[in-house]
Scaffold this active site. Sequence first.
Site, PDB file in Angstrom:
ATOM      1  N   ASN A   1       1.519   3.634  -2.795  1.00  0.00           N
ATOM      2  CA  ASN A   1       1.496   4.581  -3.915  1.00  0.00           C
ATOM      3  C   ASN A   1       1.248   6.020  -3.452  1.00  0.00           C
ATOM      4  OD1 ASN A   1      -1.286   3.149  -3.728  1.00  0.00           O
ATOM      5  ND2 ASN A   1      -1.762   5.128  -4.673  1.00  0.00           N
ATOM      6  N   THR A   2       0.900   6.191  -2.166  1.00  0.00           N
ATOM      7  CA  THR A   2       0.718   7.532  -1.594  1.00  0.00           C
ATOM      8  C   THR A   2       1.231   7.524  -0.152  1.00  0.00           C
ATOM      9  OG1 THR A   2      -1.500   7.018  -0.748  1.00  0.00           O
ATOM     10  CG2 THR A   2      -1.361   7.991  -2.963  1.00  0.00           C
TER      11      THR A   2
ATOM     12  N   GLY B   1       0.797  -1.225   0.000  1.00  0.00           N
ATOM     13  CA  GLY B   1       0.000   0.000   0.000  1.00  0.00           C
ATOM     14  C   GLY B   1       0.821   1.261   0.000  1.00  0.00           C
TER      15      GLY B   1
ATOM     16  N   TYR C   1     -11.616   0.025  13.662  1.00  0.00           N
ATOM     17  CA  TYR C   1     -10.259   0.443  13.314  1.00  0.00           C
ATOM     18  C   TYR C   1      -9.305   0.183  14.479  1.00  0.00           C
ATOM     19  CZ  TYR C   1      -6.282   3.484  12.314  1.00  0.00           C
ATOM     20  OH  TYR C   1      -5.014   3.970  12.111  1.00  0.00           O
TER      21      TYR C   1
END
Length: 312
Positions: free
Chosen positions: A25-26, A23, A182
């Site tokens: 790409n940012t 994960g 979360y």
Amino acid sequence: MGFFSAKCTSLARLDGKTAIITGCNTGIGKCTVQDFFSRGGRVVMACRNLEKANEAAESIKEDCKNKENLGEIVVTELDLSSFKSIRNCARRLLSTEKRIDVLVNNAGVMMCPETKTEDGFELQFGTNHLGHFLLTLLLLPKICQSTPARIVNVSSTGHTGCKMDFNDLNWETRKYSSFQAYKQSKLANVLFTKELARRLKENNITGVNVYSLHPGVIKTELGRHVRLSIPWGLHWLLNTMSLFMKTPEQGAQTTIYCAVDEKCANETGLYYAECESKEPSAEAKNEEAARKLWDVSLKLVGLEDNFFNLQK
């Protein structure tokens, strides 16, 4: 801007080493890729969206074009909400990579609307914990062959103030709370780190160290669902808090520290923040909960109970 933000000062190189980051790409994941690339490492970007990952890879290469002794960047597909995708990704990596020196379990979803993974699990628990649990164990044999190696699990201080509800991990009997779901997934990250370190030691597997960490409160795309989860009247508070949030580069420092710094090279199973070990919550140190989560997770992802024996 982050009024207090530690920085990883290690000059350690990653020449000849391979790091896999999920994960990325940012946000802090992308910053971690750039750091490892600058240290000469072969960096595998394991991302759900290949187009965005390739764009990020080109952006990083452009930013580093005037630097010397760079590594290489490879992009591969990984959807952590799909066991099929995880198994396919692991199979590719085990066949293409000669070694795996660093695994950074960075990907995550945060406070999203109630959703299930492809395999029917609550999205945050299924992605943040079960997805990385399965990926890590599938890659573990190669990691063990690449010692000294490190596994870094990006958790959060959000793991505090909750317990694992083993009677309802999937939020099927309770009213769904994206915030509590979360928190539970982040607690699972810390418990997994602790139990993996314990089992490696118990099985006399040396040279593989495991870390969990809180990166800080960061301005990234990860929090895009937060505004939808709080009352409109409290959005002013979120706007005020944003003034004190870290940049992605600042937020990546503890991840980088755990992955490369010499100062923590002989530590394992600990929890970090601001580039040093910290005390996690009392529940995160609950050995019984860690063992139970491990056993439950093995069954949920479809791995053998005697997993470690199979690796010998």
